[in-house]
Design a protein around this motif. Structure first.
Motif, PDB file in Angstrom:
ATOM      1  N   VAL A  78      39.165 -17.700 -48.000  1.00 40.51           N
ATOM      2  CA  VAL A  78      38.960 -17.047 -45.909  1.00 40.51           C
ATOM      3  C   VAL A  78      39.764 -17.413 -45.585  1.00 40.51           C
ATOM      4  CG1 VAL A  78      37.002 -18.737 -45.449  1.00 40.51           C
ATOM      5  CG2 VAL A  78      36.796 -17.907 -47.637  1.00 40.51           C
ATOM      6  N   LEU A  79      40.608 -18.641 -45.623  1.00 40.72           N
ATOM      7  CA  LEU A  79      41.660 -18.605 -44.695  1.00 40.72           C
ATOM      8  C   LEU A  79      42.634 -17.753 -45.090  1.00 40.72           C
ATOM      9  CD1 LEU A  79      42.656 -22.459 -45.760  1.00 40.72           C
ATOM     10  CD2 LEU A  79      41.335 -21.258 -43.932  1.00 40.72           C
ATOM     11  N   GLY A  80      43.021 -16.798 -45.427  1.00 41.74           N
ATOM     12  CA  GLY A  80      44.246 -15.983 -45.886  1.00 41.74           C
ATOM     13  C   GLY A  80      43.190 -14.536 -45.031  1.00 41.74           C
ATOM     14  N   ALA A  81      42.117 -14.197 -45.229  1.00 39.96           N
ATOM     15  CA  ALA A  81      41.154 -13.467 -44.383  1.00 39.96           C
ATOM     16  C   ALA A  81      40.889 -13.814 -42.616  1.00 39.96           C
ATOM     17  CB  ALA A  81      39.783 -13.383 -45.381  1.00 39.96           C
ATOM     18  N   LEU A  82      41.119 -14.946 -42.770  1.00 40.40           N
ATOM     19  CA  LEU A  82      41.038 -15.498 -41.547  1.00 40.40           C
ATOM     20  C   LEU A  82      42.393 -15.551 -40.378  1.00 40.40           C
ATOM     21  CD1 LEU A  82      38.312 -18.698 -41.234  1.00 40.40           C
ATOM     22  CD2 LEU A  82      38.019 -16.605 -40.478  1.00 40.40           C
ATOM     23  N   GLY A  83      43.197 -15.682 -41.251  1.00 36.52           N
ATOM     24  CA  GLY A  83      44.792 -15.913 -40.504  1.00 36.52           C
ATOM     25  C   GLY A  83      45.488 -14.462 -40.640  1.00 36.52           C
ATOM     26  N   GLY A 198      46.620 -16.351 -50.312  1.00 33.33           N
ATOM     27  CA  GLY A 198      45.502 -15.759 -50.489  1.00 33.33           C
ATOM     28  C   GLY A 198      45.433 -14.315 -49.603  1.00 33.33           C
ATOM     29  N   GLY A 199      46.021 -14.282 -48.254  1.00 28.16           N
ATOM     30  CA  GLY A 199      45.558 -12.765 -46.859  1.00 28.16           C
ATOM     31  C   GLY A 199      46.568 -11.753 -48.020  1.00 28.16           C
ATOM     32  N   VAL A 200      47.597 -12.055 -48.594  1.00 24.68           N
ATOM     33  CA  VAL A 200      48.177 -10.623 -49.282  1.00 24.68           C
ATOM     34  C   VAL A 200      47.058  -9.846 -50.402  1.00 24.68           C
ATOM     35  CG1 VAL A 200      49.884  -9.742 -51.087  1.00 24.68           C
ATOM     36  CG2 VAL A 200      50.163 -12.133 -48.880  1.00 24.68           C
ATOM     37  N   ILE A 201      46.287 -10.606 -50.813  1.00 28.30           N
ATOM     38  CA  ILE A 201      44.731 -10.265 -51.444  1.00 28.30           C
ATOM     39  C   ILE A 201      44.775  -9.842 -51.040  1.00 28.30           C
ATOM     40  CG2 ILE A 201      43.391 -11.089 -53.768  1.00 28.30           C
ATOM     41  CD1 ILE A 201      45.612 -13.473 -54.822  1.00 28.30           C
ATOM     42  N   VAL A 202      43.981 -10.471 -49.847  1.00 31.26           N
ATOM     43  CA  VAL A 202      43.013  -9.822 -49.619  1.00 31.26           C
ATOM     44  C   VAL A 202      43.525  -8.579 -48.406  1.00 31.26           C
ATOM     45  CG1 VAL A 202      41.257  -9.916 -47.238  1.00 31.26           C
ATOM     46  CG2 VAL A 202      41.285 -12.067 -48.555  1.00 31.26           C
ATOM     47  N   LEU A 203      44.339  -8.325 -48.500  1.00 31.87           N
ATOM     48  CA  LEU A 203      45.119  -7.470 -47.290  1.00 31.87           C
ATOM     49  C   LEU A 203      45.203  -6.376 -48.051  1.00 31.87           C
ATOM     50  CD1 LEU A 203      47.487  -9.417 -44.700  1.00 31.87           C
ATOM     51  CD2 LEU A 203      45.791  -7.160 -43.980  1.00 31.87           C
ATOM     52  N   LEU A 204      45.851  -6.761 -49.469  1.00 31.92           N
ATOM     53  CA  LEU A 204      46.179  -4.988 -50.148  1.00 31.92           C
ATOM     54  C   LEU A 204      45.096  -4.360 -50.001  1.00 31.92           C
ATOM     55  CD1 LEU A 204      47.430  -4.454 -52.499  1.00 31.92           C
ATOM     56  CD2 LEU A 204      46.727  -5.472 -54.804  1.00 31.92           C
ATOM     57  N   PRO A 205      43.438  -4.405 -50.392  1.00 33.02           N
ATOM     58  CA  PRO A 205      43.336  -2.353 -50.590  1.00 33.02           C
ATOM     59  C   PRO A 205      42.831  -2.219 -49.195  1.00 33.02           C
ATOM     60  CG  PRO A 205      41.026  -5.064 -50.540  1.00 33.02           C
ATOM     61  CD  PRO A 205      43.245  -5.525 -50.614  1.00 33.02           C
ATOM     62  N   PHE A 206      42.736  -3.044 -48.156  1.00 29.97           N
ATOM     63  CA  PHE A 206      42.798  -2.567 -46.514  1.00 29.97           C
ATOM     64  C   PHE A 206      44.121  -1.493 -46.669  1.00 29.97           C
ATOM     65  CE2 PHE A 206      39.837  -6.177 -45.756  1.00 29.97           C
ATOM     66  CZ  PHE A 206      39.089  -5.207 -45.613  1.00 29.97           C
TER      67      PHE A 206
END
Length: 315
Positions: A78-83, A198-206
């Motif tokens: 969640v923090l990775g997605a937000l930040g 966490g942010g890298v994981i969330v960013l990967l598909p995009f």
């Protein structure tokens, strides 16, 4: 130990003035990025590089706290997605279609959201003096972004990019507040490493989707250096200082440093050949005292008078 705590507080109060200067570099990166590198790839490269550096520095600590990470890993997503996704890629996306004035004006609401949220949600103390500081700082920000012409507020034209920036503003407030809401045994370095991962994981598909779109990225040395600069300066530097200082000072006191953004951005513009005007000086005369009032430590409450002392005084 009180002396050590006092030194830590003084250091945090000094470093928070540096955060918006580091973030001002991101304005330059965002302005240079179109036609060179897509927003999601830029954010993915920025935070992927930052994560690698932080994992080297904090990997041993993360391994020691692996049980904690297994228990609360959704928090870091969640923090990775937000930040990193919303406050990273979406800012670059918004900068493709909106101007600096609109970005600065919208972002000026972020410290207000954090301050109000810290009082209502985190039960942080917020004094009348600090409220005056918020009002001064907000007035200074508006004075800067409208170039001293307050009637220009009626002429602001909102475009699609403003929606991206508005989402990033709300996301940053949530990012700052959730870091206080979710306490962590990790140090500032290890925690940022976990958040970046966490942010890298969330960013990967995009990022994978974006790489399939023609014309968004021209990979080469210009794109490479944009990623490196974004990772080291507004990435590692600004986020680490912000997260550490927030632990020491509290969410609302650190958030007001964001009001300095337009002043530092004006300095970056001057380096790029856009000299600041008198409206920047007028804004500084409002913003700087406002930051001082909000970041100053509230006076401790007076101890109640002892009845026996009063009796002795009368006698």
């Amino acid at each position: 130990m009180p002396d050590a705590a006092a030194r830590q507080t003084r250091l945090a109060l000094t470093l928070v003035w540096l955060v918006p200067a580091l973030w001002a570099v991101n304005y330059i990166v965002a302005r240079k990025a179109p036609s060179i590198i897509g927003p999601y790839l830029l954010a993915f490269g920025r935070w992927g590089l930052a994560a690698l550096v932080l994992l080297v520095l904090g990997g041993a600590e993360l391994w020691r706290h692996r049980q904690h990470l297994r228990q609360v890993w959704p928090q870091y997503l969640v923090l990775g997605a937000l930040g990193m996704l919303i406050c990273g890629a979406w800012v670059y996306e918004g900068a493709r279609s909106t101007g600096a004035m609109n970005i600065a004006l919208i972002y000026s609401a972020s410290p207000v959201l954090i301050g109000v949220g810290a009082v209502w949600w985190l039960n942080e103390r917020f004094t009348a003096k600090q409220a005056v500081g918020v009002a001064l700082a907000l007035g200074g920000v508006v004075h800067v972004v409208v170039k001293g012409h307050w009637m220009a507020l009626a002429e602001v034209q909102f475009v699609a990019g403003d929606a991206w920036i508005l989402a990033a503003t709300v996301a940053w407030a949530a990012y700052a507040l959730l870091q206080k809401k979710w306490p962590s045994p990790l140090s500032a370095t290890a925690r940022l490493a976990a958040i970046c991962t966490g942010g890298v994981i969330v960013l990967l598909p995009f990022t994978v989707w974006e790489l399939q779109q023609p014309g968004l990225t021209q990979w080469g040395w210009p794109a490479f250096w944009l990623v490196v600069v974004a990772a080291l300066v507004p990435g590692l530097g600004a986020y680490w200082i912000y997260g550490w200082a927030q632990r020491v000072l509290g969410a609302s006191r650190v958030a007001v440093s964001l009001y300095l953004g337009p002043l530092y951005a004006a300095g970056a513009a001057w380096v790029l050949g856009e000299p600041p005007g008198w409206h920047h000086l007028g804004g500084a005369l409002l913003i700087l005292p406002g930051v001082f009032l909000v970041t100053s430590r509230p006076a401790p409450p007076s101890p109640p008078a002892r009845p026996d002392a009063d009796k002795n005084r009368v006698a």
